[in-house]
Design a protein around this motif. Sequence first.
Motif, PDB file in Angstrom:
ATOM      1  N   SER A 125       0.851  -1.175   0.000  1.00  0.00           N
ATOM      2  CA  SER A 125       0.000   0.000   0.000  1.00  0.00           C
ATOM      3  C   SER A 125       0.895   1.237   0.000  1.00  0.00           C
ATOM      4  CB  SER A 125      -0.883  -0.011   1.242  1.00  0.00           C
ATOM      5  OG  SER A 125      -1.562   1.207   1.374  1.00  0.00           O
ATOM      6  N   PRO A 126       0.518   2.272  -0.729  1.00  0.00           N
ATOM      7  CA  PRO A 126       1.376   3.463  -0.770  1.00  0.00           C
ATOM      8  C   PRO A 126       1.491   4.165   0.581  1.00  0.00           C
ATOM      9  CG  PRO A 126      -0.610   3.802  -2.087  1.00  0.00           C
ATOM     10  CD  PRO A 126      -0.633   2.392  -1.607  1.00  0.00           C
ATOM     11  N   TRP A 127       0.547   4.001   1.464  1.00  0.00           N
ATOM     12  CA  TRP A 127       0.597   4.687   2.757  1.00  0.00           C
ATOM     13  C   TRP A 127       1.004   3.783   3.914  1.00  0.00           C
ATOM     14  CZ3 TRP A 127      -3.852   4.168  -0.159  1.00  0.00           C
ATOM     15  CH2 TRP A 127      -4.751   3.220   0.292  1.00  0.00           C
ATOM     16  N   ALA A 128       1.232   2.520   3.647  1.00  0.00           N
ATOM     17  CA  ALA A 128       1.657   1.595   4.705  1.00  0.00           C
ATOM     18  C   ALA A 128       3.177   1.598   4.837  1.00  0.00           C
ATOM     19  CB  ALA A 128       1.163   0.195   4.416  1.00  0.00           C
ATOM     20  N   THR A 129       3.656   1.571   6.071  1.00  0.00           N
ATOM     21  CA  THR A 129       5.102   1.544   6.294  1.00  0.00           C
ATOM     22  C   THR A 129       5.594   0.138   6.639  1.00  0.00           C
ATOM     23  OG1 THR A 129       4.786   2.120   8.611  1.00  0.00           O
ATOM     24  CG2 THR A 129       5.180   3.948   7.067  1.00  0.00           C
ATOM     25  N   GLU A 130       4.700  -0.708   7.131  1.00  0.00           N
ATOM     26  CA  GLU A 130       5.104  -2.059   7.513  1.00  0.00           C
ATOM     27  C   GLU A 130       4.835  -3.031   6.374  1.00  0.00           C
ATOM     28  OE1 GLU A 130       3.252  -3.079  11.176  1.00  0.00           O
ATOM     29  OE2 GLU A 130       4.168  -1.425  12.263  1.00  0.00           O
ATOM     30  N   THR A 131       5.728  -4.001   6.237  1.00  0.00           N
ATOM     31  CA  THR A 131       5.568  -5.002   5.178  1.00  0.00           C
ATOM     32  C   THR A 131       5.062  -6.333   5.709  1.00  0.00           C
ATOM     33  OG1 THR A 131       7.881  -5.663   5.408  1.00  0.00           O
ATOM     34  CG2 THR A 131       7.379  -3.963   3.750  1.00  0.00           C
ATOM     35  N   HIS A 132       5.192  -6.541   7.034  1.00  0.00           N
ATOM     36  CA  HIS A 132       4.767  -7.801   7.639  1.00  0.00           C
ATOM     37  C   HIS A 132       3.990  -7.539   8.926  1.00  0.00           C
ATOM     38  CE1 HIS A 132       7.955  -9.218   4.979  1.00  0.00           C
ATOM     39  NE2 HIS A 132       7.342 -10.381   5.022  1.00  0.00           N
ATOM     40  N   GLY A 133       3.103  -8.457   9.252  1.00  0.00           N
ATOM     41  CA  GLY A 133       2.364  -8.415  10.500  1.00  0.00           C
ATOM     42  C   GLY A 133       2.610  -9.702  11.264  1.00  0.00           C
ATOM     43  N   GLU A 134       2.309  -9.681  12.543  1.00  0.00           N
ATOM     44  CA  GLU A 134       2.461 -10.874  13.381  1.00  0.00           C
ATOM     45  C   GLU A 134       1.189 -11.100  14.175  1.00  0.00           C
ATOM     46  OE1 GLU A 134       5.918 -10.616  15.853  1.00  0.00           O
ATOM     47  OE2 GLU A 134       7.273 -10.963  14.171  1.00  0.00           O
ATOM     48  N   MET A 135       0.902 -12.351  14.481  1.00  0.00           N
ATOM     49  CA  MET A 135      -0.248 -12.700  15.299  1.00  0.00           C
ATOM     50  C   MET A 135      -0.005 -14.030  15.982  1.00  0.00           C
ATOM     51  SD  MET A 135      -2.983 -13.980  12.394  1.00  0.00           S
ATOM     52  CE  MET A 135      -4.066 -14.993  13.369  1.00  0.00           C
ATOM     53  N   TYR A 136      -0.765 -14.283  17.043  1.00  0.00           N
ATOM     54  CA  TYR A 136      -0.748 -15.592  17.686  1.00  0.00           C
ATOM     55  C   TYR A 136      -1.776 -16.482  16.999  1.00  0.00           C
ATOM     56  CZ  TYR A 136       2.079 -14.587  21.811  1.00  0.00           C
ATOM     57  OH  TYR A 136       3.115 -14.313  22.663  1.00  0.00           O
ATOM     58  N   VAL A 137      -1.436 -17.752  16.856  1.00  0.00           N
ATOM     59  CA  VAL A 137      -2.430 -18.750  16.455  1.00  0.00           C
ATOM     60  C   VAL A 137      -2.507 -19.765  17.583  1.00  0.00           C
ATOM     61  CG1 VAL A 137      -2.201 -18.437  13.955  1.00  0.00           C
ATOM     62  CG2 VAL A 137      -0.726 -20.072  15.106  1.00  0.00           C
ATOM     63  N   THR A 138      -3.741 -20.180  17.900  1.00  0.00           N
ATOM     64  CA  THR A 138      -3.931 -21.093  19.025  1.00  0.00           C
ATOM     65  C   THR A 138      -4.786 -22.299  18.667  1.00  0.00           C
ATOM     66  OG1 THR A 138      -5.839 -19.809  19.766  1.00  0.00           O
ATOM     67  CG2 THR A 138      -3.697 -19.253  20.744  1.00  0.00           C
ATOM     68  N   ALA A 139      -5.373 -22.315  17.473  1.00  0.00           N
ATOM     69  CA  ALA A 139      -6.226 -23.439  17.065  1.00  0.00           C
ATOM     70  C   ALA A 139      -6.209 -23.557  15.551  1.00  0.00           C
ATOM     71  CB  ALA A 139      -7.651 -23.227  17.565  1.00  0.00           C
ATOM     72  N   ARG A 140      -6.683 -24.697  15.058  1.00  0.00           N
ATOM     73  CA  ARG A 140      -6.735 -24.947  13.621  1.00  0.00           C
ATOM     74  C   ARG A 140      -8.140 -25.404  13.258  1.00  0.00           C
ATOM     75  NH1 ARG A 140      -4.636 -30.253  11.077  1.00  0.00           N
ATOM     76  NH2 ARG A 140      -6.804 -30.595  11.468  1.00  0.00           N
ATOM     77  N   ASN A 141      -8.674 -24.899  12.141  1.00  0.00           N
ATOM     78  CA  ASN A 141     -10.009 -25.343  11.741  1.00  0.00           C
ATOM     79  C   ASN A 141      -9.919 -26.623  10.910  1.00  0.00           C
ATOM     80  OD1 ASN A 141      -9.435 -24.584   9.066  1.00  0.00           O
ATOM     81  ND2 ASN A 141     -10.614 -22.702   9.195  1.00  0.00           N
ATOM     82  N   GLN A 142     -11.062 -27.164  10.540  1.00  0.00           N
ATOM     83  CA  GLN A 142     -11.093 -28.438   9.836  1.00  0.00           C
ATOM     84  C   GLN A 142     -10.528 -28.343   8.421  1.00  0.00           C
ATOM     85  OE1 GLN A 142     -13.624 -26.487  10.616  1.00  0.00           O
ATOM     86  NE2 GLN A 142     -15.440 -26.846   9.384  1.00  0.00           N
ATOM     87  N   PHE A 143     -10.273 -27.140   7.921  1.00  0.00           N
ATOM     88  CA  PHE A 143      -9.699 -26.967   6.583  1.00  0.00           C
ATOM     89  C   PHE A 143      -8.189 -26.781   6.622  1.00  0.00           C
ATOM     90  CE2 PHE A 143     -14.005 -25.115   6.577  1.00  0.00           C
ATOM     91  CZ  PHE A 143     -14.626 -26.106   5.816  1.00  0.00           C
ATOM     92  N   GLY A 144      -7.601 -26.817   7.824  1.00  0.00           N
ATOM     93  CA  GLY A 144      -6.159 -26.687   7.958  1.00  0.00           C
ATOM     94  C   GLY A 144      -5.667 -25.286   8.173  1.00  0.00           C
ATOM     95  N   HIS A 145      -6.565 -24.298   8.311  1.00  0.00           N
ATOM     96  CA  HIS A 145      -6.175 -22.912   8.529  1.00  0.00           C
ATOM     97  C   HIS A 145      -6.107 -22.618  10.030  1.00  0.00           C
ATOM     98  CE1 HIS A 145      -6.828 -22.352   4.301  1.00  0.00           C
ATOM     99  NE2 HIS A 145      -8.093 -22.709   4.414  1.00  0.00           N
ATOM    100  N   TRP A 146      -5.016 -21.977  10.457  1.00  0.00           N
ATOM    101  CA  TRP A 146      -4.825 -21.666  11.855  1.00  0.00           C
ATOM    102  C   TRP A 146      -5.441 -20.317  12.178  1.00  0.00           C
ATOM    103  CZ3 TRP A 146      -2.560 -24.831  15.482  1.00  0.00           C
ATOM    104  CH2 TRP A 146      -2.009 -25.996  14.969  1.00  0.00           C
ATOM    105  N   TYR A 147      -5.854 -20.135  13.422  1.00  0.00           N
ATOM    106  CA  TYR A 147      -6.474 -18.895  13.860  1.00  0.00           C
ATOM    107  C   TYR A 147      -6.311 -18.736  15.355  1.00  0.00           C
ATOM    108  CZ  TYR A 147     -10.333 -21.781  15.531  1.00  0.00           C
ATOM    109  OH  TYR A 147     -11.090 -22.714  16.194  1.00  0.00           O
ATOM    110  N   ARG A 148      -6.776 -17.613  15.884  1.00  0.00           N
ATOM    111  CA  ARG A 148      -6.726 -17.373  17.321  1.00  0.00           C
ATOM    112  C   ARG A 148      -8.129 -17.367  17.858  1.00  0.00           C
ATOM    113  NH1 ARG A 148      -4.907 -12.877  21.130  1.00  0.00           N
ATOM    114  NH2 ARG A 148      -5.179 -13.990  23.049  1.00  0.00           N
TER     115      ARG A 148
END
Length: 148
Positions: A125-148
């Motif tokens: 994004s032209p106005w964003a300064t960060e290129t990466h984000g971080e988050m905690y994941v604590t569980a996984r759904n039945q499709f294999g995607h992790w989430y908090r």
Amino acid sequence: MQTIALFDVAPAAPAPTKRRTPLALGELPVSSVPAAYDREHPYSPPARTAAVIDHRPGDLFPPLPASPSAPKAWGAWWREQASKPTPDFLGLETGDVITVVGETTATVVSTCRFGAVVRYELPRSPWATETHGEMYVTARNQFGHWYR
């Protein structure tokens, strides 16, 4: 005429990434923290929940005790209990490449008793300064995607 290079800069080979395939439904991961299922979603049950459900005990850690509500006590609980480093979290290890909800690819940065910290690329994004984000994941759904 021959020139002398001060630095021999060769392109670095990309580090190999470990991509985990999701476990089959109903299969609990071998992990240093306890593992349980709730509606086809694996997670690490806290102590009060683990006392009343079937779960696989952790190889190194018991279920995480309940967090206190007082701010100073909560901070001590977080430092001494929840954020204690572990070799893995529900089978996730540092360097693993996983998907988080929305099919975003993320790399596991670290693991602790509470969850795994993952880093993912943010949209350009032209106005964003960060290129990466971080988050905690604590569980996984039945499709294999992790989430908090």
